[in-house]
Enzyme design. Structure first.
Site, PDB file in Angstrom:
ATOM      1  N   ARG A  27       0.817  -1.215   0.000  1.00  0.00           N
ATOM      2  CA  ARG A  27       0.000   0.000   0.000  1.00  0.00           C
ATOM      3  C   ARG A  27       0.855   1.272   0.000  1.00  0.00           C
ATOM      4  O   ARG A  27       0.493   2.296  -0.577  1.00  0.00           O
ATOM      5  CB  ARG A  27      -0.896  -0.033   1.238  1.00  0.00           C
ATOM      6  CG  ARG A  27      -1.902   1.075   1.310  1.00  0.00           C
ATOM      7  CD  ARG A  27      -2.867   0.834   2.450  1.00  0.00           C
ATOM      8  NE  ARG A  27      -3.852   1.889   2.532  1.00  0.00           N
ATOM      9  CZ  ARG A  27      -4.122   2.552   3.654  1.00  0.00           C
ATOM     10  NH1 ARG A  27      -3.495   2.249   4.779  1.00  0.00           N
ATOM     11  NH2 ARG A  27      -5.017   3.508   3.654  1.00  0.00           N
ATOM     12  N   HIS A  38       0.439   4.715  -2.169  1.00  0.00           N
ATOM     13  CA  HIS A  38       0.287   6.057  -1.591  1.00  0.00           C
ATOM     14  C   HIS A  38       1.418   6.986  -2.036  1.00  0.00           C
ATOM     15  O   HIS A  38       1.227   8.181  -2.180  1.00  0.00           O
ATOM     16  CB  HIS A  38       0.226   5.990  -0.061  1.00  0.00           C
ATOM     17  CG  HIS A  38      -1.134   5.618   0.448  1.00  0.00           C
ATOM     18  ND1 HIS A  38      -1.666   6.116   1.613  1.00  0.00           N
ATOM     19  CD2 HIS A  38      -2.075   4.795  -0.053  1.00  0.00           C
ATOM     20  CE1 HIS A  38      -2.883   5.618   1.803  1.00  0.00           C
ATOM     21  NE2 HIS A  38      -3.144   4.797   0.811  1.00  0.00           N
ATOM     22  N   ASN A  86      -3.160   8.250   5.985  1.00  0.00           N
ATOM     23  CA  ASN A  86      -1.913   7.567   6.370  1.00  0.00           C
ATOM     24  C   ASN A  86      -2.082   6.783   7.661  1.00  0.00           C
ATOM     25  O   ASN A  86      -1.244   5.970   7.992  1.00  0.00           O
ATOM     26  CB  ASN A  86      -0.820   8.579   6.660  1.00  0.00           C
ATOM     27  CG  ASN A  86      -0.903   9.030   8.103  1.00  0.00           C
ATOM     28  OD1 ASN A  86      -1.374   8.333   8.955  1.00  0.00           O
ATOM     29  ND2 ASN A  86      -0.428  10.179   8.360  1.00  0.00           N
ATOM     30  N   HIS A  98      -6.276  -5.483  -2.589  1.00  0.00           N
ATOM     31  CA  HIS A  98      -7.026  -5.677  -1.344  1.00  0.00           C
ATOM     32  C   HIS A  98      -7.218  -7.152  -0.990  1.00  0.00           C
ATOM     33  O   HIS A  98      -7.931  -7.469  -0.053  1.00  0.00           O
ATOM     34  CB  HIS A  98      -8.371  -4.938  -1.421  1.00  0.00           C
ATOM     35  CG  HIS A  98      -8.211  -3.451  -1.335  1.00  0.00           C
ATOM     36  ND1 HIS A  98      -9.224  -2.553  -1.524  1.00  0.00           N
ATOM     37  CD2 HIS A  98      -7.107  -2.692  -1.059  1.00  0.00           C
ATOM     38  CE1 HIS A  98      -8.781  -1.315  -1.371  1.00  0.00           C
ATOM     39  NE2 HIS A  98      -7.495  -1.368  -1.101  1.00  0.00           N
TER      40      HIS A  98
HETATM   41  C1  HEM Z   1      -8.851   2.082  -5.756  1.00  0.00           C
HETATM   42  C2  HEM Z   1      -8.713   2.933  -4.771  1.00  0.00           C
HETATM   43  C3  HEM Z   1      -8.334   2.515  -3.385  1.00  0.00           C
HETATM   44  C4  HEM Z   1      -8.974   2.858  -2.252  1.00  0.00           C
HETATM   45  C5  HEM Z   1     -10.181   3.760  -2.134  1.00  0.00           C
HETATM   46  C6  HEM Z   1      -8.286   2.201  -1.165  1.00  0.00           C
HETATM   47  C7  HEM Z   1      -8.635   2.345   0.159  1.00  0.00           C
HETATM   48  C8  HEM Z   1      -8.070   1.609   1.197  1.00  0.00           C
HETATM   49  C9  HEM Z   1      -8.473   1.709   2.576  1.00  0.00           C
HETATM   50  C10 HEM Z   1      -9.536   2.662   3.129  1.00  0.00           C
HETATM   51  C11 HEM Z   1      -7.753   0.805   3.276  1.00  0.00           C
HETATM   52  C12 HEM Z   1      -7.856   0.481   4.772  1.00  0.00           C
HETATM   53  C13 HEM Z   1      -7.077   1.458   5.601  1.00  0.00           C
HETATM   54  C14 HEM Z   1      -7.387   1.237   7.061  1.00  0.00           C
HETATM   55  O1  HEM Z   1      -8.500   1.567   7.475  1.00  0.00           O
HETATM   56  O2  HEM Z   1      -6.529   0.690   7.792  1.00  0.00           O
HETATM   57  C15 HEM Z   1      -6.890   0.136   2.341  1.00  0.00           C
HETATM   58  C16 HEM Z   1      -6.006  -0.856   2.673  1.00  0.00           C
HETATM   59  C17 HEM Z   1      -5.126  -1.431   1.783  1.00  0.00           C
HETATM   60  N1  HEM Z   1      -4.964  -1.080   0.456  1.00  0.00           N
HETATM   61 FE1  HEM Z   1      -6.154   0.142  -0.615  1.00  0.00          FE
HETATM   62  N2  HEM Z   1      -7.260   1.481  -1.668  1.00  0.00           N
HETATM   63  C18 HEM Z   1      -7.240   1.628  -3.016  1.00  0.00           C
HETATM   64  C19 HEM Z   1      -6.324   1.103  -3.892  1.00  0.00           C
HETATM   65  C20 HEM Z   1      -5.260   0.310  -3.516  1.00  0.00           C
HETATM   66  C21 HEM Z   1      -4.182  -0.063  -4.378  1.00  0.00           C
HETATM   67  C22 HEM Z   1      -3.991   0.412  -5.804  1.00  0.00           C
HETATM   68  C23 HEM Z   1      -3.377  -0.883  -3.657  1.00  0.00           C
HETATM   69  C24 HEM Z   1      -2.097  -1.565  -4.074  1.00  0.00           C
HETATM   70  C25 HEM Z   1      -1.939  -2.071  -5.269  1.00  0.00           C
HETATM   71  C26 HEM Z   1      -3.964  -1.020  -2.347  1.00  0.00           C
HETATM   72  C27 HEM Z   1      -3.471  -1.816  -1.340  1.00  0.00           C
HETATM   73  C28 HEM Z   1      -3.989  -1.870  -0.062  1.00  0.00           C
HETATM   74  C29 HEM Z   1      -3.521  -2.808   0.944  1.00  0.00           C
HETATM   75  C30 HEM Z   1      -2.491  -3.900   0.744  1.00  0.00           C
HETATM   76  C31 HEM Z   1      -4.227  -2.521   2.113  1.00  0.00           C
HETATM   77  C32 HEM Z   1      -4.072  -3.219   3.481  1.00  0.00           C
HETATM   78  C33 HEM Z   1      -3.076  -2.450   4.333  1.00  0.00           C
HETATM   79  C34 HEM Z   1      -2.805  -3.067   5.701  1.00  0.00           C
HETATM   80  O3  HEM Z   1      -2.890  -4.288   5.853  1.00  0.00           O
HETATM   81  O4  HEM Z   1      -2.481  -2.311   6.623  1.00  0.00           O
HETATM   82  N3  HEM Z   1      -5.092  -0.261  -2.286  1.00  0.00           N
HETATM   83  N4  HEM Z   1      -7.103   0.659   1.082  1.00  0.00           N
HETATM   84  C1  LIG Z   2       2.764   6.698  10.395  1.00  0.00           C
HETATM   85  C2  LIG Z   2       2.390   8.099  10.638  1.00  0.00           C
HETATM   86  O1  LIG Z   2       3.155   8.989  10.380  1.00  0.00           O
HETATM   87  N1  LIG Z   2       1.173   8.300  11.138  1.00  0.00           N
HETATM   88  C3  LIG Z   2       0.646   9.631  11.388  1.00  0.00           C
HETATM   89  C4  LIG Z   2      -0.594   9.872  10.559  1.00  0.00           C
HETATM   90  O2  LIG Z   2      -1.199  11.086  10.870  1.00  0.00           O
HETATM   91  C5  LIG Z   2      -1.567  11.233  12.212  1.00  0.00           C
HETATM   92  C6  LIG Z   2      -2.276  12.571  12.344  1.00  0.00           C
HETATM   93  O3  LIG Z   2      -3.330  12.653  11.438  1.00  0.00           O
HETATM   94  C7  LIG Z   2      -0.341  11.123  13.128  1.00  0.00           C
HETATM   95  O4  LIG Z   2      -0.737  11.210  14.470  1.00  0.00           O
HETATM   96  C8  LIG Z   2       0.348   9.784  12.868  1.00  0.00           C
HETATM   97  O5  LIG Z   2       1.535   9.716  13.607  1.00  0.00           O
END
Ligand code: HEM
Ligand SMILES: CC(=O)N[C@H]1CO[C@H](CO)[C@@H](O)[C@@H]1O
Ligand SMILES: *[C@@H]1O[C@H](CO)[C@@H](O)[C@H](O)[C@H]1NC(C)=O
Ligand SMILES: *[C@@H]1O[C@H](CO)[C@@H](O)[C@H](O)[C@H]1NC(C)=O
Length: 326
Positions: free
Chosen positions: A65, A69, A97, A195
């Site tokens: 991810r 980003h 983030n 995802h």
């Molecule tokens: C299409 C638009 C996308 C949206 C709106 C989106 C949104 C999100 C959100 C909201 C999360 C969860 C964050 C949280 O609450 O902890 C997430 C997690 C994740 N996203 Fe996306 N994402 C998108 C595209 C992508 C792309 C392009 C990739 C990589 C190719 C990706 C890889 C991931 C991965 C691997 C996670 C899990 C992260 C973890 O385990 O901490 N996403 N995404």
């Molecule tokens: C990993 C990291 O830098 N997280 C920051 C994301 O942003 C919040 C504030 O919105 C910080 O408190 C976190 O440290």
């Protein structure tokens, strides 16, 4: 005479071809960019990242991810890694983030590279390589990563807010967010498959479970059984609980994501949105068949994503520490 003319034409064409290729190289990335300047670069990246991911496989998702980003905000220039300073709030401090993690892996890779070849390998390239290696470790799928990116010097909180797609996006805002980065509708369908790895905080999708339209209702596009299941895990306003996005298989890089989406069990509105467009819907459905192309497509789309707004040649710098500009 005719032979001479033909020869000079040939020479002219060769020069032209060489010129065009040279331009392509100057502006683009290439596989094996560090072959002569740091021959072991990719090996060092892989070994260092593996030493972390093998102990904590849940780092693979966040590391994949992180490259996404990085690329969507000011191009793939390592700007996601920079720390805020007293006078600047960096991307890291933007709301989306909150759940980014694994920075210690990038720092360890950077330290290992600086020991072997100081000042050579960019943090932006480390992100691209680690994203690939993380996926490979979760199922063996691999692809070649063009390198040669350089690091930017700017990172702004507001740029992250303006450029990262939100989980509440529908298909048209998703398509335009991707198109704005030069990515296709197919790239959107393919990269959403990321995802299949990792977790989400409840807060990223509880709007779909409770009070979706202000009538204490759920998002009708989500399977009601899945809504009920998620409600047992996620209470309204829960800011800390996390759930697997691909339950039971969140550490395996596979096509399950598309199965979930097709069953109306995609976690975000942005996942569900793939069923609301004929191209993305067809892509989802193809992955459920023996003709699935996901394994082949993912690397191609990752390379496309990895090309967004890259700095090459003399632009930017090679940071010594990924969290600080030189
Ligand atoms: C299409 C638009 C996308 C949206 C709106 C989106 C949104 C999100 C959100 C909201 C999360 C969860 C964050 C949280 O609450 O902890 C997430 C997690 C994740 N996203 Fe996306 N994402 C998108 C595209 C992508 C792309 C392009 C990739 C990589 C190719 C990706 C890889 C991931 C991965 C691997 C996670 C899990 C992260 C973890 O385990 O901490 N996403 N995404
Ligand atoms: C990993 C990291 O830098 N997280 C920051 C994301 O942003 C919040 C504030 O919105 C910080 O408190 C976190 O440290
Ligand atoms: C940079 O920020 C990270 C959090 O994003 C923090 O853990 C780290 O200590 C910071 N490093 C420095 C040198 O400020
Ligand atoms: C649901 O949304 C409506 C309209 O926004 C609001 O008036 C109501 O208080 C909300 N209900 C709950 C339980 O938050």
């Amino acid at each position: 005479m005719a032979v001479q003319k033909l020869l000079s034409l040939l020479v002219f064409q060769l020069v032209l071809v060489a010129f065009v290729l040279d331009i392509a190289n100057a502006q683009g990335l290439k596989v094996g960019f560090y072959k002569s300047t740091c021959p072991q670069a990719e090996e060092i990246v892989k070994e260092t990242a593996a030493s972390f991911i093998s102990r904590a496989p849940s780092l693979a998702g966040p590391l994949l991810r992180m490259h996404f980003h990085d690329c969507f905000v000011r191009g793939c220039d390592g700007s996601v890694l920079l720390n805020s300073t007293s006078s600047n709030q960096a991307e890291k401090d933007a709301f989306p983030n909150l759940s980014l993690r694994g920075f210690q892996v990038i720092d360890a890779v950077k330290d290992a590279l600086e020991k072997k070849c100081p000042g050579v390998v960019s943090c932006a390239d480390i992100l691209a390589l680690v994203a690939r290696d993380a996926v490979t470790m979760m199922n063996g799928l691999s692809w070649q990563v063009p390198t040669g990116r350089r690091d930017g010097r700017v990172s702004k909180l507001q740029d992250a807010l303006n450029n990262l797609p939100a989980p509440t996006f529908g298909i048209s805002t998703l398509k335009s967010a991707f198109a704005a980065k030069g990515l296709s509708v197919k790239d959107l369908a393919v990269l959403s498959g990321g995802h299949t790895l990792g977790v989400s905080h409840c807060s990223s999708f509880t709007n779909r479970l409770y009070n979706f339209t202000g009538k204490n209702d759920a998002d009708p596009s989500m399977d009601p059984n899945y809504v009920a299941q998620l409600k047992t895990k996620c209470k309204p306003n829960d800011a800390t609980t996390i759930v697997e996005m691909d339950p039971g298989s969140s550490k395996k890089f596979d096509v399950d994501y598309y199965t979930l989406v097709s069953k109306r069990r995609g976690l975000f509105q942005s996942d569900a949105a793939l069923l609301t467009d004929s191209t993305t819907k067809a892509y989802v459905q193809l992955q459920l068949t023996s003709k699935s192309t996901f394994a082949k497509d993912f690397g191609v789309s990752m390379v496309n994503m990895g090309n967004i707004g890259v700095l090459t040649g003399n632009s930017g710098e090679i940071r010594k520490k990924c969290y600080l500009v030189n």
